[in-house]
Motif scaffolding. Structure first.
Motif, PDB file in Angstrom:
ATOM      1  N   THR A  72      -4.118   6.810  -0.198  1.00 24.03           N
ATOM      2  CA  THR A  72      -3.229   7.051  -1.715  1.00 24.03           C
ATOM      3  C   THR A  72      -2.470   8.166  -1.992  1.00 24.03           C
ATOM      4  O   THR A  72      -3.521   9.230  -2.205  1.00 24.03           O
ATOM      5  N   GLU A 120      -7.706   7.792  -1.431  1.00 27.81           N
ATOM      6  CA  GLU A 120      -8.809   7.070  -0.083  1.00 27.81           C
ATOM      7  C   GLU A 120      -7.539   6.652   0.660  1.00 27.81           C
ATOM      8  O   GLU A 120      -6.271   7.010   0.582  1.00 27.81           O
ATOM      9  N   GLU A 121      -8.401   5.936   2.041  1.00 27.89           N
ATOM     10  CA  GLU A 121      -7.727   6.765   2.772  1.00 27.89           C
ATOM     11  C   GLU A 121      -6.935   4.327   3.143  1.00 27.89           C
ATOM     12  O   GLU A 121      -8.823   4.431   3.611  1.00 27.89           O
ATOM     13  N   LYS A 122      -6.310   4.363   3.717  1.00 27.52           N
ATOM     14  CA  LYS A 122      -6.267   2.866   3.773  1.00 27.52           C
ATOM     15  C   LYS A 122      -6.217   2.617   5.698  1.00 27.52           C
ATOM     16  O   LYS A 122      -4.856   3.011   5.712  1.00 27.52           O
ATOM     17  N   VAL A 147       1.058  -1.010   0.043  1.00 29.68           N
ATOM     18  CA  VAL A 147       0.541   0.560  -0.234  1.00 29.68           C
ATOM     19  C   VAL A 147       0.974   0.937  -0.284  1.00 29.68           C
ATOM     20  O   VAL A 147       1.472   1.963   0.953  1.00 29.68           O
TER      21      VAL A 147
END
Length: 282
Positions: A264, A268-270, A247
């Motif tokens: 990212t 988007e927040e992983k 990631v």
């Protein structure tokens, strides 16, 4: 800071003894056992604490003057020359921390370790989830940039008990030729003002006792304090996760559960519960 000399290294490698550390018990620690040599202090403490709970209360510890088969996260081996490192495992029996919050253990232990090293003038930071690093390299190393690893932390739960064994291995007096990988560092190579393993253990035990007490009290969640010393936040990173592709993005925060949040390039927040963080900038 001045570079430690040969005499400083020799003094640092004198054998650790329980007599030299007797002032830690009772008070900072409930029990302390110092052994000349042990394959793994974590394995040893897990075994004895699991079979004789009453004899090993909260904040008991085993220290090995020489650890011959240390274990890191993901089964990695960790070996140091005789007397060159501080290798200790601490038993934590928090009374008010739910088992689902045990994921904070390596971060709370890391916070205490950072504070102990800063007492010695070492500019230590936490690298999520369980390393302590110092920005010291003149050259960049892939995956590490200018950061160098001085400490490894391994936390494991005691089977059948609400207890955690926290193993801490600090590189103290190794010369560059004695370090196992290019991104490793010792307090000696970092120019620490002291290589005194006794003083280091005293500082570490005191900071650990304090940090765990605050965590167990439940009044202040550890996230804010841990984030303040976590160098990973703000890095552009690639995180090798247990399953799936790495990631990539910027590490931006920790969750209430201690997971790492990576934003990212798409925005988007992983949320990552585990993984190996590689630096993507100097």
């Amino acid at each position: 800071m001045t570079t430690p000399g040969a005499d400083d290294v020799a003094r640092s490698r004198r054998p650790l003894t329980e007599a030299a550390l007797a002032d830690l018990v009772p008070g900072t620690l409930a029990r302390l056992v110092v052994v000349p040599s042990s394959p793994s202090t974590n394995t040893r403490l897990l075994s004895v604490a699991g079979t004789d709970r009453d004899a090993w209360p909260h904040l008991s510890a085993i220290v090995a003057d020489h650890q011959t088969a240390g274990r890191g996260r993901a089964g990695r081996a960790w070996v140091t020359p005789q007397g060159a490192a501080l290798t200790a495992s601490f038993l934590l029996r928090p009374q008010h921390v739910a088992r689902e919050d045990y994921g904070w253990a390596p971060l709370v232990v890391g916070l205490a370790t950072v504070r102990a090293l800063r007492r010695l003038g070492v500019g230590a930071w936490l690298k999520w989830p369980n390393d302590v690093v110092v920005e010291a390299g003149a050259r960049e190393i892939p995956g590490w940039g200018r950061w160098r690893k001085a400490v490894g932390i391994l936390c494991e739960t005691v089977p059948g008990q609400d207890a955690i064994v926290a193993g801490i291995g600090i590189n103290v007096s190794q010369a560059a030729s004695e370090l196992p990988v290019p991104h490793a560092a010792s307090l000696a190579s970092l120019g620490a003002t002291s290589l005194d393993r006794v003083a280091l253990l005293r500082a570490l035990a005191a900071e650990l006792s304090g940090a765990v007490s605050v965590w167990d009290a439940g009044g202040d969640h550890p996230r804010a304090a841990v984030e303040q010393v976590t160098a990973t936040l703000g890095w552009d990173v690639a995180v090798d996760v247990p399953s799936g592709p790495p990631v990539a993005g910027r590490a931006v925060a920790l969750t209430e559960g201690g997971a790492l949040v990576v934003r990212t390039v798409s925005g988007e927040e992983k949320v990552l519960l585990a993984g190996d963080v590689r630096v993507r900038r100097g």
